[in-house]
Design a protein around this motif. Structure first.
Motif, PDB file in Angstrom:
ATOM      1  N   LYS A 129     -14.075 130.230 -22.360  1.00 12.84           N
ATOM      2  CA  LYS A 129     -15.261 131.054 -21.922  1.00 12.84           C
ATOM      3  C   LYS A 129     -16.268 130.835 -23.011  1.00 12.84           C
ATOM      4  O   LYS A 129     -17.526 130.538 -22.656  1.00 12.84           O
ATOM      5  N   LYS A 130     -15.878 130.614 -24.198  1.00  2.39           N
ATOM      6  CA  LYS A 130     -17.010 130.498 -25.309  1.00  2.39           C
ATOM      7  C   LYS A 130     -17.446 129.226 -25.344  1.00  2.39           C
ATOM      8  O   LYS A 130     -18.665 128.913 -25.709  1.00  2.39           O
ATOM      9  N   GLU A 131     -16.616 128.147 -24.763  1.00  3.46           N
ATOM     10  CA  GLU A 131     -17.115 126.821 -24.549  1.00  3.46           C
ATOM     11  C   GLU A 131     -17.854 126.696 -23.355  1.00  3.46           C
ATOM     12  O   GLU A 131     -18.280 125.427 -23.176  1.00  3.46           O
ATOM     13  N   GLY A 132     -18.314 127.826 -22.644  1.00  2.00           N
ATOM     14  CA  GLY A 132     -19.150 127.450 -21.546  1.00  2.00           C
ATOM     15  C   GLY A 132     -18.256 127.260 -20.015  1.00  2.00           C
ATOM     16  O   GLY A 132     -19.049 126.984 -19.217  1.00  2.00           O
ATOM     17  N   TYR A 133     -17.111 127.671 -20.095  1.00  2.00           N
ATOM     18  CA  TYR A 133     -16.245 127.163 -18.875  1.00  2.00           C
ATOM     19  C   TYR A 133     -16.093 128.291 -18.070  1.00  2.00           C
ATOM     20  O   TYR A 133     -16.109 129.574 -18.673  1.00  2.00           O
ATOM     21  N   ILE A 158      -8.149 119.035  -5.992  1.00  2.59           N
ATOM     22  CA  ILE A 158      -9.503 119.502  -5.576  1.00  2.59           C
ATOM     23  C   ILE A 158     -10.565 120.224  -6.388  1.00  2.59           C
ATOM     24  O   ILE A 158     -11.262 120.772  -6.146  1.00  2.59           O
ATOM     25  N   LEU A 159     -10.238 120.216  -7.698  1.00  2.48           N
ATOM     26  CA  LEU A 159     -10.816 120.595  -8.784  1.00  2.48           C
ATOM     27  C   LEU A 159     -11.827 119.335  -9.179  1.00  2.48           C
ATOM     28  O   LEU A 159     -11.725 118.232  -8.794  1.00  2.48           O
ATOM     29  N   ASP A 160     -12.998 119.622  -9.889  1.00  2.00           N
ATOM     30  CA  ASP A 160     -13.911 118.667 -10.392  1.00  2.00           C
ATOM     31  C   ASP A 160     -13.171 117.782 -11.494  1.00  2.00           C
ATOM     32  O   ASP A 160     -12.647 118.375 -12.325  1.00  2.00           O
ATOM     33  N   PRO A 161     -13.431 116.546 -11.507  1.00  4.22           N
ATOM     34  CA  PRO A 161     -12.927 115.546 -12.516  1.00  4.22           C
ATOM     35  C   PRO A 161     -13.478 116.324 -14.313  1.00  4.22           C
ATOM     36  O   PRO A 161     -12.803 116.195 -15.060  1.00  4.22           O
ATOM     37  N   GLU A 162     -14.694 116.974 -13.984  1.00  8.80           N
ATOM     38  CA  GLU A 162     -15.115 117.530 -15.371  1.00  8.80           C
ATOM     39  C   GLU A 162     -14.457 119.098 -15.663  1.00  8.80           C
ATOM     40  O   GLU A 162     -14.679 119.503 -16.790  1.00  8.80           O
ATOM     41  N   ASP A 163     -13.838 119.504 -14.671  1.00 13.67           N
ATOM     42  CA  ASP A 163     -13.067 120.666 -14.973  1.00 13.67           C
ATOM     43  C   ASP A 163     -11.984 120.359 -16.060  1.00 13.67           C
ATOM     44  O   ASP A 163     -11.235 119.192 -16.023  1.00 13.67           O
ATOM     45  N   ASP A 164     -11.561 121.335 -16.858  1.00  9.74           N
ATOM     46  CA  ASP A 164     -10.407 121.348 -17.857  1.00  9.74           C
ATOM     47  C   ASP A 164      -9.218 121.978 -17.349  1.00  9.74           C
ATOM     48  O   ASP A 164      -9.400 123.031 -16.646  1.00  9.74           O
ATOM     49  N   LYS A 192     -32.531 127.493  -3.328  1.00  6.76           N
ATOM     50  CA  LYS A 192     -31.747 127.860  -4.525  1.00  6.76           C
ATOM     51  C   LYS A 192     -30.773 126.626  -4.828  1.00  6.76           C
ATOM     52  O   LYS A 192     -29.867 126.713  -3.886  1.00  6.76           O
ATOM     53  N   VAL A 193     -30.652 125.769  -5.494  1.00  4.55           N
ATOM     54  CA  VAL A 193     -29.666 124.926  -5.928  1.00  4.55           C
ATOM     55  C   VAL A 193     -28.646 125.481  -6.887  1.00  4.55           C
ATOM     56  O   VAL A 193     -28.826 126.034  -7.909  1.00  4.55           O
ATOM     57  N   ASP A 194     -27.387 125.835  -6.285  1.00  6.98           N
ATOM     58  CA  ASP A 194     -26.444 126.147  -6.841  1.00  6.98           C
ATOM     59  C   ASP A 194     -26.140 125.363  -8.185  1.00  6.98           C
ATOM     60  O   ASP A 194     -25.786 124.071  -8.138  1.00  6.98           O
ATOM     61  N   GLU A 195     -26.066 126.355  -9.422  1.00  6.64           N
ATOM     62  CA  GLU A 195     -25.911 125.572 -10.575  1.00  6.64           C
ATOM     63  C   GLU A 195     -24.408 125.413 -10.912  1.00  6.64           C
ATOM     64  O   GLU A 195     -23.345 126.345 -10.714  1.00  6.64           O
ATOM     65  N   PHE A 196     -23.864 124.317 -11.249  1.00  3.97           N
ATOM     66  CA  PHE A 196     -22.474 123.853 -11.263  1.00  3.97           C
ATOM     67  C   PHE A 196     -22.120 124.365 -12.730  1.00  3.97           C
ATOM     68  O   PHE A 196     -22.628 123.932 -13.853  1.00  3.97           O
ATOM     69  N   HIS A 197     -20.924 124.925 -12.593  1.00  8.18           N
ATOM     70  CA  HIS A 197     -20.233 125.438 -13.833  1.00  8.18           C
ATOM     71  C   HIS A 197     -18.705 125.045 -14.157  1.00  8.18           C
ATOM     72  O   HIS A 197     -18.083 124.790 -13.005  1.00  8.18           O
ATOM     73  N   LYS A 198     -18.627 124.285 -15.016  1.00  8.19           N
ATOM     74  CA  LYS A 198     -17.259 123.855 -15.357  1.00  8.19           C
ATOM     75  C   LYS A 198     -16.047 124.789 -15.239  1.00  8.19           C
ATOM     76  O   LYS A 198     -16.596 126.032 -15.963  1.00  8.19           O
ATOM     77  N   ALA A 199     -15.160 124.501 -14.686  1.00  9.47           N
ATOM     78  CA  ALA A 199     -13.890 125.612 -14.570  1.00  9.47           C
ATOM     79  C   ALA A 199     -12.633 125.171 -16.033  1.00  9.47           C
ATOM     80  O   ALA A 199     -12.585 123.915 -15.797  1.00  9.47           O
ATOM     81  N   ALA A 200     -12.278 126.123 -16.444  1.00  8.86           N
ATOM     82  CA  ALA A 200     -10.803 125.800 -17.158  1.00  8.86           C
ATOM     83  C   ALA A 200      -9.784 126.567 -16.338  1.00  8.86           C
ATOM     84  O   ALA A 200      -9.681 127.812 -16.406  1.00  8.86           O
ATOM     85  N   VAL A 201      -8.781 125.912 -15.699  1.00  7.68           N
ATOM     86  CA  VAL A 201      -7.641 126.547 -14.950  1.00  7.68           C
ATOM     87  C   VAL A 201      -6.452 126.207 -15.964  1.00  7.68           C
ATOM     88  O   VAL A 201      -6.022 125.242 -16.435  1.00  7.68           O
ATOM     89  N   ILE A 202      -5.948 127.518 -16.358  1.00  8.19           N
ATOM     90  CA  ILE A 202      -4.760 127.525 -17.061  1.00  8.19           C
ATOM     91  C   ILE A 202      -3.428 127.693 -16.246  1.00  8.19           C
ATOM     92  O   ILE A 202      -3.297 128.821 -15.811  1.00  8.19           O
ATOM     93  N   ALA A 225      -8.645 117.536 -15.172  1.00  6.17           N
ATOM     94  CA  ALA A 225      -8.034 117.938 -13.801  1.00  6.17           C
ATOM     95  C   ALA A 225      -7.728 116.478 -13.052  1.00  6.17           C
ATOM     96  O   ALA A 225      -7.038 116.570 -12.210  1.00  6.17           O
ATOM     97  N   GLY A 226      -8.633 115.470 -13.379  1.00  7.43           N
ATOM     98  CA  GLY A 226      -8.408 114.260 -12.646  1.00  7.43           C
ATOM     99  C   GLY A 226      -7.538 113.139 -13.075  1.00  7.43           C
ATOM    100  O   GLY A 226      -7.418 112.230 -12.700  1.00  7.43           O
ATOM    101  N   ASP A 227      -6.992 113.507 -14.580  1.00  6.61           N
ATOM    102  CA  ASP A 227      -6.031 112.698 -15.027  1.00  6.61           C
ATOM    103  C   ASP A 227      -4.577 112.926 -14.399  1.00  6.61           C
ATOM    104  O   ASP A 227      -3.797 113.234 -15.041  1.00  6.61           O
ATOM    105  N   VAL A 228      -4.550 112.196 -13.226  1.00 13.18           N
ATOM    106  CA  VAL A 228      -3.364 112.292 -12.454  1.00 13.18           C
ATOM    107  C   VAL A 228      -1.853 112.033 -13.390  1.00 13.18           C
ATOM    108  O   VAL A 228      -0.979 112.575 -13.410  1.00 13.18           O
ATOM    109  N   LYS A 229      -2.332 110.589 -13.756  1.00 14.06           N
ATOM    110  CA  LYS A 229      -1.142 110.029 -14.759  1.00 14.06           C
ATOM    111  C   LYS A 229      -0.906 110.957 -16.003  1.00 14.06           C
ATOM    112  O   LYS A 229       0.448 111.231 -16.106  1.00 14.06           O
TER     113      LYS A 229
END
Length: 222
Positions: free
Chosen positions: A130-134, A66-72, A30-40, A90-94
């Protein structure tokens, strides 16, 4: 002739067995399905928290790293009031550094600590994401001081019920409190552990905050 036919038949049989084995094993994996995270993030920039603030900012950045660049992520500043100062990857360091540097300057005038207002807004953002799929999570960074207007502070009698209602829409909600003193974190555990449970509620003081990152990642399904 018969030997050649027998040899070819054995080869075909072996290939068939190998192919079937690969097919069966492939179905079991079973390949783990990637789910984007939203960290507030709820980040305290008040006067009472200034001593630890540089370390807390570095902590926030280390978690983003250590979050994924696709995470919000979204960062809510907490002072006399609470408002959004950054949202994006999460990857926008600047971008993260620039927002924190520009909007968290404290010259001693911000003595209120609108944690209650900040957490309420964080919960609202979680419901939207959550409604946006995160998969949403909240990280509260600061000393949890009770300063300023009482209406903007955390109401520990009503917060657990509000979180319980939120979990009806976000069962996987994870919340982490870091850099508060032990007595404040003990209050957090007492009030919210019955609602969130051990795996979805993470607390860590300044001495072990760096060890909390992996627990939070696990809590949001990573």
């Amino acid at each position: 002739m018969h030997k050649r036919v027998l040899k070819v038949s054995l080869i075909i049989l072996m290939v068939a067995i190998v192919c079937k084995s690969v097919f069966v094993l492939g179905n079991k994996i079973k390949v783990d399905e990637f789910h984007k995270a939203a960290v507030i993030f709820v980040l305290d920039s008040t006067a009472s928290n200034q001593k630890m603030f540089p370390r807390q900012v570095q902590y926030l950045k280390s978690l983003c790293a250590i979050l994924d660049p696709e995470d919000d992520i979204k960062i809510l500043k907490v002072s006399d009031s609470s408002y959004l100062i950054y949202e994006g990857s999460a990857g926008d360091v600047k971008g993260i550094s620039n927002a924190i540097s520009a909007y968290t300057k404290n010259e001693g005038q911000d003595r209120g600590a609108a944690y209650g207002e900040g957490i309420k807004k964080a919960v609202d953002h979680c419901l939207t994401m959550k409604k946006e799929g995160y998969i949403p999570g909240i990280v509260v960074i600061g000393d949890l001081a009770n300063d300023g207007a009482a209406s903007k502070q955390i109401n520990w009698e009503t917060l657990p019920e509000n979180i319980r209602k939120t979990k009806q829409y976000i069962p996987e909600l994870a919340v982490m409190f870091v850099y508060a003193p032990p007595e404040k974190l003990d209050l957090v555990k007492t009030k919210l552990n019955p609602v969130l449970g051990e795996t979805k509620l993470i607390v860590a003081n300044s001495e072990n905050a760096d060890k909390a990152n992996m627990r939070f990642l696990k809590a949001i399904g990573r």
